[in-house]
Motif scaffolding. Structure first.
Motif, PDB file in Angstrom:
ATOM      1  N   ARG A 210       0.845  -1.193   0.000  1.00 19.89           N
ATOM      2  CA  ARG A 210       0.000   0.000   0.000  1.00 19.89           C
ATOM      3  C   ARG A 210       0.882   1.246   0.000  1.00 19.89           C
ATOM      4  O   ARG A 210       1.683   1.447   0.914  1.00 19.89           O
ATOM      5  CB  ARG A 210      -0.908   0.005   1.227  1.00 19.89           C
ATOM      6  CG  ARG A 210      -1.861  -1.189   1.296  1.00 19.89           C
ATOM      7  CD  ARG A 210      -2.856  -1.005   2.426  1.00 19.89           C
ATOM      8  NE  ARG A 210      -3.666  -2.214   2.612  1.00 19.89           N
ATOM      9  CZ  ARG A 210      -3.601  -2.993   3.693  1.00 19.89           C
ATOM     10  NH1 ARG A 210      -2.761  -2.701   4.676  1.00 19.89           N
ATOM     11  NH2 ARG A 210      -4.372  -4.067   3.782  1.00 19.89           N
ATOM     12  N   ASP A 266      -9.813  16.746   7.717  1.00 22.60           N
ATOM     13  CA  ASP A 266      -9.985  15.299   7.507  1.00 22.60           C
ATOM     14  C   ASP A 266      -8.823  14.505   8.096  1.00 22.60           C
ATOM     15  O   ASP A 266      -8.409  13.483   7.551  1.00 22.60           O
ATOM     16  CB  ASP A 266     -10.094  14.993   6.006  1.00 22.60           C
ATOM     17  CG  ASP A 266     -11.314  15.621   5.369  1.00 22.60           C
ATOM     18  OD1 ASP A 266     -12.311  15.802   6.081  1.00 22.60           O
ATOM     19  OD2 ASP A 266     -11.263  15.938   4.174  1.00 22.60           O
ATOM     20  N   ARG A 268      -8.488  12.582  10.707  1.00 25.42           N
ATOM     21  CA  ARG A 268      -8.726  11.203  11.130  1.00 25.42           C
ATOM     22  C   ARG A 268      -8.672  10.253   9.941  1.00 25.42           C
ATOM     23  O   ARG A 268      -8.091   9.161  10.034  1.00 25.42           O
ATOM     24  CB  ARG A 268     -10.077  11.095  11.830  1.00 25.42           C
ATOM     25  CG  ARG A 268     -10.402   9.691  12.310  1.00 25.42           C
ATOM     26  CD  ARG A 268     -11.698   9.656  13.071  1.00 25.42           C
ATOM     27  NE  ARG A 268     -12.033   8.302  13.502  1.00 25.42           N
ATOM     28  CZ  ARG A 268     -13.114   7.977  14.203  1.00 25.42           C
ATOM     29  NH1 ARG A 268     -13.958   8.930  14.576  1.00 25.42           N
ATOM     30  NH2 ARG A 268     -13.333   6.734  14.550  1.00 25.42           N
ATOM     31  N   ALA A 269      -9.243  10.674   8.808  1.00 26.23           N
ATOM     32  CA  ALA A 269      -9.224   9.831   7.617  1.00 26.23           C
ATOM     33  C   ALA A 269      -7.798   9.606   7.138  1.00 26.23           C
ATOM     34  O   ALA A 269      -7.432   8.491   6.733  1.00 26.23           O
ATOM     35  CB  ALA A 269     -10.058  10.473   6.505  1.00 26.23           C
ATOM     36  N   GLU A 272      -5.965   7.114   9.395  1.00 26.36           N
ATOM     37  CA  GLU A 272      -6.384   5.733   9.128  1.00 26.36           C
ATOM     38  C   GLU A 272      -5.670   5.182   7.897  1.00 26.36           C
ATOM     39  O   GLU A 272      -5.270   4.011   7.871  1.00 26.36           O
ATOM     40  CB  GLU A 272      -7.900   5.682   8.942  1.00 26.36           C
ATOM     41  CG  GLU A 272      -8.675   5.909  10.237  1.00 26.36           C
ATOM     42  CD  GLU A 272     -10.173   5.964  10.021  1.00 26.36           C
ATOM     43  OE1 GLU A 272     -10.604   5.958   8.838  1.00 26.36           O
ATOM     44  OE2 GLU A 272     -10.921   6.025  11.016  1.00 26.36           O
ATOM     45  N   LEU A 273      -5.481   6.015   6.887  1.00 24.75           N
ATOM     46  CA  LEU A 273      -4.718   5.598   5.705  1.00 24.75           C
ATOM     47  C   LEU A 273      -3.273   5.304   6.077  1.00 24.75           C
ATOM     48  O   LEU A 273      -2.693   4.289   5.677  1.00 24.75           O
ATOM     49  CB  LEU A 273      -4.765   6.684   4.629  1.00 24.75           C
ATOM     50  CG  LEU A 273      -6.087   6.904   3.912  1.00 24.75           C
ATOM     51  CD1 LEU A 273      -6.005   8.128   3.009  1.00 24.75           C
ATOM     52  CD2 LEU A 273      -6.461   5.676   3.095  1.00 24.75           C
ATOM     53  N   ASP A 468     -11.935   9.186  -6.276  1.00 22.24           N
ATOM     54  CA  ASP A 468     -11.960   7.932  -5.530  1.00 22.24           C
ATOM     55  C   ASP A 468     -12.100   8.184  -4.027  1.00 22.24           C
ATOM     56  O   ASP A 468     -11.667   9.218  -3.514  1.00 22.24           O
ATOM     57  CB  ASP A 468     -10.685   7.145  -5.785  1.00 22.24           C
ATOM     58  CG  ASP A 468     -10.584   6.664  -7.223  1.00 22.24           C
ATOM     59  OD1 ASP A 468     -11.462   5.883  -7.644  1.00 22.24           O
ATOM     60  OD2 ASP A 468      -9.649   7.080  -7.932  1.00 22.24           O
ATOM     61  N   PRO A 469     -12.665   7.236  -3.289  1.00 20.54           N
ATOM     62  CA  PRO A 469     -12.733   7.375  -1.834  1.00 20.54           C
ATOM     63  C   PRO A 469     -11.353   7.276  -1.193  1.00 20.54           C
ATOM     64  O   PRO A 469     -10.483   6.580  -1.696  1.00 20.54           O
ATOM     65  CB  PRO A 469     -13.637   6.221  -1.401  1.00 20.54           C
ATOM     66  CG  PRO A 469     -13.511   5.204  -2.493  1.00 20.54           C
ATOM     67  CD  PRO A 469     -13.304   5.979  -3.762  1.00 20.54           C
ATOM     68  N   ALA A 470     -11.175   7.970  -0.114  1.00 18.24           N
ATOM     69  CA  ALA A 470      -9.884   7.977   0.583  1.00 18.24           C
ATOM     70  C   ALA A 470      -9.787   6.786   1.528  1.00 18.24           C
ATOM     71  O   ALA A 470      -9.815   6.918   2.758  1.00 18.24           O
ATOM     72  CB  ALA A 470      -9.698   9.291   1.342  1.00 18.24           C
ATOM     73  N   ARG A 471      -9.679   5.616   0.932  1.00 19.29           N
ATOM     74  CA  ARG A 471      -9.538   4.400   1.730  1.00 19.29           C
ATOM     75  C   ARG A 471      -8.824   3.341   0.887  1.00 19.29           C
ATOM     76  O   ARG A 471      -8.801   3.420  -0.346  1.00 19.29           O
ATOM     77  CB  ARG A 471     -10.885   3.878   2.200  1.00 19.29           C
ATOM     78  CG  ARG A 471     -11.850   3.473   1.105  1.00 19.29           C
ATOM     79  CD  ARG A 471     -13.111   2.805   1.675  1.00 19.29           C
ATOM     80  NE  ARG A 471     -14.040   2.401   0.627  1.00 19.29           N
ATOM     81  CZ  ARG A 471     -15.051   3.134   0.219  1.00 19.29           C
ATOM     82  NH1 ARG A 471     -15.284   4.304   0.793  1.00 19.29           N
ATOM     83  NH2 ARG A 471     -15.849   2.697  -0.759  1.00 19.29           N
ATOM     84  N   TRP A 472      -8.271   2.356   1.571  1.00 10.16           N
ATOM     85  CA  TRP A 472      -7.588   1.264   0.877  1.00 10.16           C
ATOM     86  C   TRP A 472      -8.615   0.271   0.359  1.00 10.16           C
ATOM     87  O   TRP A 472      -9.650   0.070   0.978  1.00 10.16           O
ATOM     88  CB  TRP A 472      -6.602   0.566   1.804  1.00 10.16           C
ATOM     89  CG  TRP A 472      -5.524   1.449   2.327  1.00 10.16           C
ATOM     90  CD1 TRP A 472      -5.336   1.867   3.612  1.00 10.16           C
ATOM     91  CD2 TRP A 472      -4.485   2.066   1.555  1.00 10.16           C
ATOM     92  NE1 TRP A 472      -4.258   2.705   3.706  1.00 10.16           N
ATOM     93  CE2 TRP A 472      -3.696   2.845   2.461  1.00 10.16           C
ATOM     94  CE3 TRP A 472      -4.130   2.052   0.211  1.00 10.16           C
ATOM     95  CZ2 TRP A 472      -2.596   3.574   2.044  1.00 10.16           C
ATOM     96  CZ3 TRP A 472      -3.028   2.790  -0.211  1.00 10.16           C
ATOM     97  CH2 TRP A 472      -2.270   3.527   0.704  1.00 10.16           C
TER      98      TRP A 472
END
Length: 473
Positions: A210, A266, A268-269, A272-273, A468-472
């Protein structure tokens, strides 16, 4: 092979693997006074060998796959931004105010592709509108160094043309020359995620890795585009108020996803990444991300075992360490533009000072592309070291366009006269392809990183910037 040998050593590679690399030499590829073809080969070669090595280790192969460097593929990829077509439309590479200008005593080059840089340039010069004639008139009244300092003080970008000798006498040049091509650091923190073994075809050395991509423009995105080619899950994150240029995003967005995050609201987001990332690549000027606690040290403290790759224009040291910069500007400062222009012409009889003679440019933004492939190579080698040494200590690698320029001007040597060629580079067509995308029908350059059993194209085309969403995944 001397250039590849040096680049491979710079990323920490085992010299015993160099015989796995072979080159297809093509006359006419990346022609220049400086050894640009040799630079391009060396950087791509180091990256391809690092990819083959990591792939072999993860797949349990007894031999590292063979690497083939084709001058045609490399030369085409080094100008990928010029070959891109979106629904048959040619890309916009430089804005009208991004160019060379005459000054009272020489030349400057400006960079104004982004709206905020353009506004700062105009404000520094006291020009109300985007009028090239008015900008030219304002610059013609001032000295090159005055323009450089005034525009930089206003947050814009302008660099005075220097000869190699003038750059060598500059304090920043001395700071750059004292550093290695690739800087390496190891952290004490341990917690790298164990990567699973690989199987299947093609061999994807970075599968499951990642990569958090915090880069802009060419060099950093080329590095992360290459990691995406090799199987990494690359998520590029930008500030919503700083959109990327559309054609630039299309060229370097292959294989990646793109999201926006405001780090102030943002947070916290983002954390998390970061907590699940294996690699973070940053391409902002040194210190620019410190207020968000995104220095290499701060990242390593919050995510032990992380591989951090840092890229800058001028280096994280010396009086210019906090200055913005781009490939075209580094070429001007370091003497490359003087060498490639009239100032570097042999047999000239003019009495005009070198600083007044017409400047030139490399046949590609080779500092950007070359440094990008070296950055990817350094990341791949860091992952291999973590795997081989059975420990999860974090690593940080740093590269700078100015240090790559120093290598090009003072370290690399061209191929010997009379070196036999395997063919000629007459046209790029053999290394271009097409596919559909959310952006339209794309014509683009194929990746030059090639090894036996490896990928030949990206798994996905670029998508819409920030969609795209900010997540894996």
């Amino acid at each position: 092979m001397t250039g590849i040998k040096f680049a491979w050593s710079a990323v920490g590679g085992d010299p015993a693997l160099l015989p796995r690399v072979s080159t297809v030499v093509r006359e006419g590829a990346l022609q220049a006074r400086l050894p640009v073809r040799e630079l391009a080969r060396a950087c791509v070669g180091a990256c391809a060998l690092a990819a083959a090595e990591l792939g072999a280790r993860r797949a349990g192969l007894t031999e590292v796959p063979r690497v083939t460097l084709d001058d045609g593929a490399v030369a085409t990829a080094f100008v990928s931004e010029r070959h891109l077509l979106v629904d048959s439309r040619a890309p916009v590479t430089f804005a009208p105010l991004s160019r060379f200008w005459r000054t009272a005593d020489g030349w400057v080059r400006t960079h104004a592709n982004y709206p905020h840089h353009r506004a700062r340039l105009l404000a520094a010069l006291g020009v109300a509108e985007e009028d090239p004639d008015a900008v030219g008139a304002a610059l013609a009244e001032r000295s090159s160094l005055e323009v450089e300092e005034t525009v930089y003080a206003a947050g814009g970008l302008a660099v005075a043309l220097r000869t190699p000798e003038e750059w060598a006498a500059h304090e920043q040049a001395g700071a750059v020359a004292r550093r290695p091509l690739v800087e390496h650091e190891r952290s004490d923190a341990v917690r790298a995620r164990a990567l699973p073994s690989l199987d299947g075809t093609p061999l994807l050395p970075a599968a499951g890795v990642r990569v958090l991509d915090l880069t802009r423009v060419i060099a950093g995105p080329v590095a992360t585009r290459t990691l995406a080619l090799l199987g990494a899950d690359v998520l590029r994150v930008d500030a919503p108020q700083l959109p990327e240029l559309a054609d630039q995003h299309a060229d370097t967005g292959f294989g990646k996803r793109s999201a926006t995050l405001d780090l102030a609201s943002d947070r916290r987001a983002f954390e998390e990444l970061l907590a699940a990332a294996d690699v973070v690549v940053t391409g902002y000027r040194p210190g620019a991300l410190d207020r968000y606690e995104l220095s290499a040290r701060a990242l390593a403290e919050r995510r032990p075992g992380l591989v951090v790759a840092e890229l800058s224009a001028w280096g994280a040291y010396g009086p210019w360490r906090e200055r913005r910069g781009f490939d075209s500007l580094v070429q001007v400062a370091t003497g490359i533009a003087a060498i490639e222009g009239a100032a570097g012409a042999t047999g000239t009889t003019t009495d005009e000072p070198a600083a007044m003679r017409s400047p030139g440019a490399l046949p590609a933004q080779a500092l950007d592309h070359g440094t990008g492939y070296l950055l990817a190579a350094a990341v791949l080698r860091a992952l291999t070291e973590q795997l081989e040494q059975g420990e999860g200590r974090g690593r940080c690698v740093r590269l700078a366009l100015a240090r790559t320029a120093e290598w090009l001007v003072n370290g690399l040597r061209p191929d010997p006269e009379g070196c036999p060629a395997d063919g000629s580079y007459d046209a790029p067509d053999a290394w271009l392809t097409e596919r559909g995308s959310a952006l339209g029908r794309l014509r683009y350059a194929l990746p030059p990183v090639s090894f036996a059993g490896g990928p030949v194209d990206w798994a996905r085309p670029p998508g819409v910037w920030g969609a795209d969403p900010a997540r894996w995944v």
